[in-house]
Design a protein around this motif. Sequence first.
Motif, short mmCIF file in Angstrom:
data_model
loop_
_atom_site.label_atom_id
_atom_site.label_comp_id
_atom_site.label_asym_id
_atom_site.label_seq_id
_atom_site.Cartn_x
_atom_site.Cartn_y
_atom_site.Cartn_z
N CYS A 78 33.26 46.59 39.45
CA CYS A 78 33.94 45.33 39.16
C CYS A 78 33.09 44.50 38.21
O CYS A 78 31.93 44.82 37.96
CB CYS A 78 34.19 44.53 40.45
SG CYS A 78 32.66 43.98 41.26
N ASP A 79 33.69 43.45 37.69
CA ASP A 79 32.93 42.43 36.99
C ASP A 79 32.62 41.37 38.04
O ASP A 79 33.51 40.94 38.78
CB ASP A 79 33.76 41.80 35.86
CG ASP A 79 34.01 42.81 34.73
OD1 ASP A 79 33.12 43.63 34.47
OD2 ASP A 79 35.10 42.76 34.12
N ILE A 80 31.35 40.99 38.12
CA ILE A 80 30.93 39.99 39.11
C ILE A 80 29.78 39.18 38.52
O ILE A 80 28.92 39.73 37.84
CB ILE A 80 30.53 40.66 40.45
CG1 ILE A 80 30.20 39.62 41.52
CG2 ILE A 80 29.39 41.64 40.28
CD1 ILE A 80 30.02 40.19 42.94
N SER A 87 33.93 35.40 41.93
CA SER A 87 33.96 35.79 40.51
C SER A 87 34.42 37.24 40.29
O SER A 87 34.54 37.68 39.15
CB SER A 87 32.56 35.62 39.90
OG SER A 87 31.68 36.64 40.37
N ILE A 88 34.69 37.98 41.37
CA ILE A 88 35.05 39.40 41.25
C ILE A 88 36.36 39.58 40.47
O ILE A 88 37.36 38.97 40.78
CB ILE A 88 35.15 40.07 42.65
CG1 ILE A 88 33.77 40.13 43.31
CG2 ILE A 88 35.75 41.47 42.55
CD1 ILE A 88 33.77 40.62 44.76
N LYS A 89 36.29 40.46 39.45
CA LYS A 89 37.46 40.79 38.63
C LYS A 89 37.40 42.27 38.25
O LYS A 89 36.35 42.89 38.36
CB LYS A 89 37.44 39.98 37.32
CG LYS A 89 37.68 38.49 37.44
CD LYS A 89 37.89 37.91 36.03
CE LYS A 89 37.35 36.54 35.79
NZ LYS A 89 35.99 36.22 36.08
N ASN A 90 38.52 42.78 37.75
CA ASN A 90 38.58 44.16 37.24
C ASN A 90 38.05 45.19 38.25
O ASN A 90 37.14 45.96 37.97
CB ASN A 90 37.83 44.29 35.90
CG ASN A 90 38.39 43.33 34.87
OD1 ASN A 90 39.60 43.17 34.75
ND2 ASN A 90 37.52 42.67 34.13
N VAL A 91 38.67 45.18 39.41
CA VAL A 91 38.21 46.00 40.53
C VAL A 91 38.72 47.44 40.44
O VAL A 91 39.88 47.68 40.13
CB VAL A 91 38.70 45.37 41.86
CG1 VAL A 91 38.53 46.32 43.04
CG2 VAL A 91 37.99 44.04 42.10
N THR A 114 36.70 38.58 51.99
CA THR A 114 36.75 39.17 50.64
C THR A 114 36.97 40.67 50.74
O THR A 114 37.81 41.23 50.04
CB THR A 114 35.47 38.86 49.85
OG1 THR A 114 35.32 37.43 49.78
CG2 THR A 114 35.55 39.41 48.43
N TYR A 118 40.41 42.82 49.29
CA TYR A 118 40.41 43.98 48.39
C TYR A 118 40.83 45.26 49.12
O TYR A 118 41.44 46.14 48.53
CB TYR A 118 39.06 44.12 47.67
CG TYR A 118 38.88 43.00 46.69
CD1 TYR A 118 39.68 42.92 45.55
CD2 TYR A 118 37.98 41.97 46.92
CE1 TYR A 118 39.56 41.85 44.66
CE2 TYR A 118 37.85 40.90 46.04
CZ TYR A 118 38.65 40.85 44.91
OH TYR A 118 38.53 39.80 44.03
#
Length: 159
Positions: A78-80, A87-91, A114, A118
């Motif tokens: 992910c992006d974190i 802030s977690i994105k693009n998992v 969290t 997910y």
Amino acid sequence: MNIHPISPVYDKNSKILILGSFPSVKSREEGFFYGHPQNRFWKVVAFVFGENVPQSIEEKKEFLLRNHIAVWDVIKSCDIEGSSDASIKNVTANDLNLILNTADIRAIYVNGKTALKYYKKYTEPCLRRPAICLPSTSPANAAWNMERLVDAWKMICED
């Protein structure tokens, strides 16, 4: 993009699976789960199983396997920003079949909301197995003191 650097801990005798969301910066640096000294995971599970708190990575692995616990995280990459769950994105999710095809996992638990979010979004639709949400052992979950955490987490050893 951050790639999950820690291998899952499990063996054929694992009965419960505990999933976090994604390792903190401290855990990624240490190379093992729940590496931040303020995270209460190791204290909570040691108390629940009536054992001393494991210190080294080797002791932690031995503790988990001895108590038939598998540990991994929902997110593979992910992006974190830092360790911020918000802030977690693009998992991309981890493929839990790696563990489920080896061990007779009776219950899947997630460590905090969290991880649940997910798990429900990426994992549950594929596995068709619900996860039980336990309160996060993260220091960010200040509303839960040690006593309340231990009380809630006791269910993992009743399985």
